[in-house]
Design a protein around this motif. Structure first.
Motif, PDB file in Angstrom:
ATOM      1  N   THR A   1       2.901  -9.960 -13.161  1.00 31.91           N
ATOM      2  CA  THR A   1       4.230  -9.973 -13.339  1.00 31.91           C
ATOM      3  C   THR A   1       4.572  -9.853 -14.868  1.00 31.91           C
ATOM      4  N   TYR A   2       3.603 -10.179 -15.861  1.00 32.71           N
ATOM      5  CA  TYR A   2       3.999  -9.968 -17.297  1.00 32.71           C
ATOM      6  C   TYR A   2       4.172  -8.251 -17.584  1.00 32.71           C
ATOM      7  N   PHE A   3       3.028  -7.683 -17.135  1.00 32.97           N
ATOM      8  CA  PHE A   3       2.715  -6.388 -17.279  1.00 32.97           C
ATOM      9  C   PHE A   3       3.857  -5.570 -16.691  1.00 32.97           C
ATOM     10  N   LEU A   4       4.427  -5.784 -15.417  1.00 32.22           N
ATOM     11  CA  LEU A   4       5.325  -5.113 -14.689  1.00 32.22           C
ATOM     12  C   LEU A   4       6.915  -5.190 -15.615  1.00 32.22           C
ATOM     13  N   ARG A   5       7.171  -6.552 -16.143  1.00 31.25           N
ATOM     14  CA  ARG A   5       8.201  -6.847 -16.916  1.00 31.25           C
ATOM     15  C   ARG A   5       8.174  -6.077 -18.294  1.00 31.25           C
ATOM     16  N   ASN A   6       6.855  -6.185 -18.782  1.00 34.92           N
ATOM     17  CA  ASN A   6       7.141  -5.694 -20.416  1.00 34.92           C
ATOM     18  C   ASN A   6       6.031  -4.493 -20.866  1.00 34.92           C
ATOM     19  N   CYS A   7       5.540  -3.826 -20.045  1.00 39.21           N
ATOM     20  CA  CYS A   7       4.763  -2.929 -20.269  1.00 39.21           C
ATOM     21  C   CYS A   7       5.130  -1.555 -19.565  1.00 39.21           C
ATOM     22  N   PRO A   8       5.018  -0.635 -20.145  1.00 35.91           N
ATOM     23  CA  PRO A   8       5.650   0.820 -19.795  1.00 35.91           C
ATOM     24  C   PRO A   8       4.415   1.477 -18.834  1.00 35.91           C
ATOM     25  N   GLY A   9       5.057   2.069 -17.908  1.00 40.54           N
ATOM     26  CA  GLY A   9       3.930   2.827 -16.955  1.00 40.54           C
ATOM     27  C   GLY A   9       3.189   2.128 -15.951  1.00 40.54           C
ATOM     28  N   THR A  10       3.569   0.857 -15.410  1.00 35.99           N
ATOM     29  CA  THR A  10       2.914   0.179 -14.664  1.00 35.99           C
ATOM     30  C   THR A  10       2.904   0.890 -13.366  1.00 35.99           C
ATOM     31  N   LYS A  11       1.927   0.493 -12.479  1.00 34.00           N
ATOM     32  CA  LYS A  11       2.119   1.354 -11.132  1.00 34.00           C
ATOM     33  C   LYS A  11       1.670  -0.134 -10.119  1.00 34.00           C
ATOM     34  N   MET A  12       2.419  -1.095 -10.153  1.00 36.37           N
ATOM     35  CA  MET A  12       1.930  -2.281  -9.375  1.00 36.37           C
ATOM     36  C   MET A  12       3.288  -2.903  -8.449  1.00 36.37           C
ATOM     37  N   ASP A  13       4.241  -2.063  -8.321  1.00 39.23           N
ATOM     38  CA  ASP A  13       5.423  -2.477  -7.602  1.00 39.23           C
ATOM     39  C   ASP A  13       5.716  -1.284  -6.802  1.00 39.23           C
ATOM     40  N   GLY A  14       5.068  -1.020  -5.759  1.00 41.28           N
ATOM     41  CA  GLY A  14       5.414   0.217  -4.801  1.00 41.28           C
ATOM     42  C   GLY A  14       6.471   0.199  -4.213  1.00 41.28           C
ATOM     43  N   ASN A  15       7.134  -0.943  -3.785  1.00 39.43           N
ATOM     44  CA  ASN A  15       8.451  -0.926  -2.718  1.00 39.43           C
ATOM     45  C   ASN A  15       9.763  -1.130  -4.073  1.00 39.43           C
ATOM     46  N   ASN A  16       9.389  -1.205  -5.319  1.00 47.21           N
ATOM     47  CA  ASN A  16      10.456  -1.494  -6.438  1.00 47.21           C
ATOM     48  C   ASN A  16      11.222  -2.526  -6.032  1.00 47.21           C
ATOM     49  N   ASP A  17      10.762  -3.879  -5.747  1.00 48.54           N
ATOM     50  CA  ASP A  17      11.388  -5.128  -5.597  1.00 48.54           C
ATOM     51  C   ASP A  17      11.320  -6.022  -6.544  1.00 48.54           C
TER      52      ASP A  17
END
Length: 100
Positions: free
Chosen positions: A74-90
């Protein structure tokens, strides 16, 4: 000897095919029922607050397999560019692995 080489070739092709299948499966959007909730699960929210954002830093990791918890993802998704951890963009990362 010929049989061994053929067996190794078949195993390599199978390994390659499985990798492609796994990548395609991970890239597919989740079903409607799974994608409706856009908030983090209660446990993930609590972990993020108790762990504190100071425990994590952007270090180039982008995939769920590189994370160790839902809070970290969650931290990486919210704060770091270029993450690929939310495939359905929810807004919920790593739903199949960490944030169930």
């Amino acid at each position: 000897m010929k049989r061994l080489i053929i067996l190794l070739i078949i195993a390599a092709v199978g390994w390659y095919g499985y990798g492609k299948y796994h990548d395609r499966l991970a890239a597919q959007p989740m079903g409607k029922a799974e994608a409706q909730g856009t908030r983090l699960p209660a446990q993930a929210s609590a972990n993020l607050e108790s762990t504190g954002a100071a425990a994590f830093k952007c270090d180039g990791r982008t995939h769920c397999s590189q994370m160790t918890s839902c809070a970290e993802a969650t931290y990486f998704l919210r704060n770091c560019p270029g993450t690929k951890m939310d495939g359905n963009n929810d807004g919920i990362p790593c739903e199949r692995q960490w944030c169930k």
